[in-house]
Structure formats: structure tokens, C-alpha cells
Design an enzyme around this catalytic site. Structure first.
Site, PDB file in Angstrom:
ATOM      1  N   ASP A   1       0.865  -1.164   0.000  1.00  0.00           N
ATOM      2  CA  ASP A   1       0.000   0.000   0.000  1.00  0.00           C
ATOM      3  C   ASP A   1       0.913   1.229   0.000  1.00  0.00           C
ATOM      4  OD1 ASP A   1      -2.379   1.589   0.519  1.00  0.00           O
ATOM      5  OD2 ASP A   1      -1.676   1.719   2.593  1.00  0.00           O
TER       6      ASP A   1
ATOM      7  N   ASP B   1      -0.063   5.082   0.959  1.00  0.00           N
ATOM      8  CA  ASP B   1      -0.254   6.002   2.079  1.00  0.00           C
ATOM      9  C   ASP B   1      -0.281   5.233   3.395  1.00  0.00           C
ATOM     10  OD1 ASP B   1      -0.991   8.104   3.745  1.00  0.00           O
ATOM     11  OD2 ASP B   1      -3.118   7.834   3.308  1.00  0.00           O
TER      12      ASP B   1
ATOM     13  N   GLY C   1      -7.180   4.538   3.335  1.00  0.00           N
ATOM     14  CA  GLY C   1      -7.365   3.474   2.349  1.00  0.00           C
ATOM     15  C   GLY C   1      -8.634   3.576   1.537  1.00  0.00           C
TER      16      GLY C   1
ATOM     17  N   ARG D   1     -11.409   8.276  -3.049  1.00  0.00           N
ATOM     18  CA  ARG D   1     -11.813   9.685  -2.892  1.00  0.00           C
ATOM     19  C   ARG D   1     -13.324   9.780  -2.707  1.00  0.00           C
ATOM     20  NH1 ARG D   1      -9.571  13.267  -7.623  1.00  0.00           N
ATOM     21  NH2 ARG D   1      -7.758  11.984  -7.107  1.00  0.00           N
TER      22      ARG D   1
ATOM     23  N   SER E   1      -5.133   5.452  -4.429  1.00  0.00           N
ATOM     24  CA  SER E   1      -5.008   6.849  -4.878  1.00  0.00           C
ATOM     25  C   SER E   1      -4.854   6.982  -6.390  1.00  0.00           C
ATOM     26  CB  SER E   1      -3.806   7.504  -4.209  1.00  0.00           C
ATOM     27  OG  SER E   1      -3.639   8.809  -4.703  1.00  0.00           O
TER      28      SER E   1
ATOM     29  N   ASN F   1      -3.526   9.512  -7.465  1.00  0.00           N
ATOM     30  CA  ASN F   1      -2.267  10.269  -7.532  1.00  0.00           C
ATOM     31  C   ASN F   1      -1.051   9.399  -7.210  1.00  0.00           C
ATOM     32  OD1 ASN F   1      -3.402  13.038  -7.915  1.00  0.00           O
ATOM     33  ND2 ASN F   1      -4.409  12.542  -5.980  1.00  0.00           N
TER      34      ASN F   1
ATOM     35  N   ASP G   1      -1.765  -0.558   6.075  1.00  0.00           N
ATOM     36  CA  ASP G   1      -1.959   0.128   7.362  1.00  0.00           C
ATOM     37  C   ASP G   1      -3.439   0.329   7.682  1.00  0.00           C
ATOM     38  OD1 ASP G   1      -2.339   2.074   5.275  1.00  0.00           O
ATOM     39  OD2 ASP G   1      -2.340   3.597   6.846  1.00  0.00           O
TER      40      ASP G   1
HETATM   41  P1  B16 Z   1      -6.773  10.129  -4.104  1.00  0.00           P
HETATM   42  P2  B16 Z   1      -3.645   4.263  -0.124  1.00  0.00           P
HETATM   43  C1  B16 Z   1      -5.479   6.199  -0.152  1.00  0.00           C
HETATM   44  O1  B16 Z   1      -4.179   5.774  -0.379  1.00  0.00           O
HETATM   45  C2  B16 Z   1      -5.539   7.104   1.067  1.00  0.00           C
HETATM   46  O2  B16 Z   1      -5.210   6.358   2.242  1.00  0.00           O
HETATM   47  C3  B16 Z   1      -6.929   7.654   1.219  1.00  0.00           C
HETATM   48  O3  B16 Z   1      -6.991   8.536   2.330  1.00  0.00           O
HETATM   49  C4  B16 Z   1      -7.304   8.407  -0.073  1.00  0.00           C
HETATM   50  O4  B16 Z   1      -8.648   8.881   0.010  1.00  0.00           O
HETATM   51  C5  B16 Z   1      -7.168   7.446  -1.259  1.00  0.00           C
HETATM   52  O5  B16 Z   1      -5.853   6.962  -1.322  1.00  0.00           O
HETATM   53  C6  B16 Z   1      -7.536   8.112  -2.591  1.00  0.00           C
HETATM   54  O6  B16 Z   1      -6.601   9.107  -2.892  1.00  0.00           O
HETATM   55  O7  B16 Z   1      -7.789  11.170  -3.703  1.00  0.00           O
HETATM   56  O8  B16 Z   1      -5.381  10.685  -4.258  1.00  0.00           O
HETATM   57  O9  B16 Z   1      -7.225   9.350  -5.322  1.00  0.00           O
HETATM   58  O10 B16 Z   1      -3.574   4.087   1.375  1.00  0.00           O
HETATM   59  O11 B16 Z   1      -4.575   3.277  -0.787  1.00  0.00           O
HETATM   60  O12 B16 Z   1      -2.284   4.317  -0.778  1.00  0.00           O
HETATM   61 MG    MG Z   2      -2.851   3.095   3.373  1.00  0.00          MG
END
Ligand code: B16
Ligand code: MG
Length: 216
Positions: free
Chosen positions: A11, A13, A48, A51, A116, A118, A170
Site C-alpha cells: 500500500d 499512504d 485506504g 476519494r 489513490s 495520484n 496500514d
Molecule cells: P486520491 P492508499 C489512499 O491511499 C488514502 O489512504 C486515502 O486517504 C485516499 O482517500 C485514497 O488513497 C484516494 O486518494 O484522492 O489521491 O485518489 O492508502 O490506498 O495508498
Molecule cells: Mg494506506
């Protein structure tokens, strides 16, 4: 018989880097602009989640139309991208470079599985583009975590079976996704309650040799 592990899937974030604070600050700015209560504690529940699911969670059932939802998500992402400009390789979480180097030395395949959209930008800001064999992000599958789809997509692209791979996560949604896909799991930090195969407080002092030995 110890399991044959051929791949590790991370993962992003909360495992590779800590972008949760940036997600929080960006959602907080939108929530303040719209007069919606949103605390750091509320933010923990968004770990996790996609959006869209994050927005649904923040709204707590408040109805908004689709155009407004899109506008809020776009604004949140604009604010988030501003924070990503601060991100550098110094933001890699402790223990990550050593673990990845050890995995490479053992010939394991390395994948990233992040909700994400991003994720590629984050990986690039961290200077890690060449480290992962496969990057799965928020564009790869329709059903986000806790569905197993993203991790299964990454495992398929790595050409490893879920039973030959360990997912490092996490978040509750991520552990549930990996377990549903049949993967071994290493749960970090608050993921202790979600019955990962192995729990570690963080990757800071993690030894891949010990993790593999504990699977036996
Ligand atoms: P984005 P992961 C997740 O990342 C984040 O933990 C979560 O808080 C966020 O809303 C999600 O990515 C989407 O992100 O808005 O940038 O598309 O933990 O899956 O790496
Ligand atoms: Mg995460």
C-alpha cells in the site's frame, strides 16, 4: 511447509509514505469552506478509502447532488496536489528502502497497490519509479478496497498467485481487501485489530527474513 513467497505488494499512504496528513489538510479545507465538521479523528476512518468513499464518509448521510460532489472532490484534489509539491525522497517512511532492497536481493517481485489516483505522482516525487515492477492505482479497477480487486490486479500483473504474495497495509479497508483476495498480510500500526497474518508497529525495524520466517 513454509509458503513460497514470490512477490510483495505495498500500500502507499501509511506504508511507503505518510500522505494521510495531506489528505486530511485538503479535506479539512473543503469541509471548512462548506461548514461541515471534520476532525483529525474523522480522518482516520478515511485511510485506504477511495476519494468518493472518503467524501461519502465525511458527508455522514448529508445529501448533495452529483455536480456538487464532483466539485468538492476536484477542490480537495487541487489542495492535495499543492501539498504533494512538498513531498521529496526524505518523506519515505523509515525502514522502507532497506526492506525493498532486501526484497530485490532475494529476487522477489515488487508491486504497489494504492487506492489513490495520484499514486504515480507520489511515487515519482519519492524517486521510486524504477523500484516497482507494477503500480496499481485508483484507475486500475472499479471496485476499490475493501474489495480485493486492486491487489488481485497487481498480483496478476506481477504473475504471482495471491497465496505467493504478501500485502503490506496500514488500513482496515486494505487488510480486508488483501484477506478477501487470499493474500498473506502484514498489518502496520492501527491495523492490529484487523487480523493480519503478521502485525508490526511500523516497518522501521522490520526484517524481511523474520517476516518470511514467521509465515512458516
Ligand atoms: P486520491 P492508499 C489512499 O491511499 C488514502 O489512504 C486515502 O486517504 C485516499 O482517500 C485514497 O488513497 C484516494 O486518494 O484522492 O489521491 O485518489 O492508502 O490506498 O495508498
Ligand atoms: Mg494506506
Amino acid at each position: 511447509m513454509p509458503p513460497e513467497i514470490h512477490g510483495l505488494i505495498f500500500d502507499l499512504d501509511g506504508v511507503i509514505t505518510d500522505t494521510a496528513e495531506y489528505h486530511f489538510l485538503a479535506w479539512k479545507r473543503v469541509a471548512d469552506e462548506e461548514g461541515i465538521p471534520f476532525t483529525r479523528e474523522d480522518n482516520e476512518a478515511l485511510r485506504g478509502l477511495s476519494r468518493r468513499e472518503s467524501l461519502n464518509t465525511i458527508l455522514k448521510g448529508r445529501p448533495i447532488d452529483e455536480a456538487t460532489a464532483q466539485n468538492w472532490m476536484d477542490r480537495k484534489n487541487t489542495y492535495y496536489l499543492e501539498h504533494l509539491e512538498e513531498l521529496t525522497p526524505a518523506n519515505l517512511l523509515p525502514g522502507v528502502p532497506q526492506l525493498l532492497d532486501d526484497a530485490r536481493a532475494r529476487g522477489l517481485k515488487l508491486g504497489l497497490g494504492s487506492a489513490s489516483k495520484n499514486a504515480r505522482l507520489v511515487v515519482s516525487r519519492l524517486g521510486m519509479e524504477s523500484l516497482f515492477d507494477v503500480i496499481g492505482d485508483g484507475y486500475c479497477v472499479v471496485n476499490a478496497k475493501p474489495a480485493p480487486d486492486l491487489f488481485l490486479w497487481v498480483a496478476g500483473a506481477l504473475r504471482v498467485y495471491p497465496t505467493q504474495a504478501i500485502v503490506f497495509e496500514d488500513a482496515e479497508a486494505g487488510i480486508n481487501a488483501a484477506r478477501a483476495g487470499g493474500f498473506f498480510t502484514v498489518g502496520l500500526g492501527n491495523a492490529a485489530n484487523n487480523q493480519p497474518t503478521i502485525w508490526l508497529p511500523s516497518l522501521e525495524k522490520a526484517s524481511l527474513g523474520e517476516i518470511l520466517a514467521r509465515l512458516s
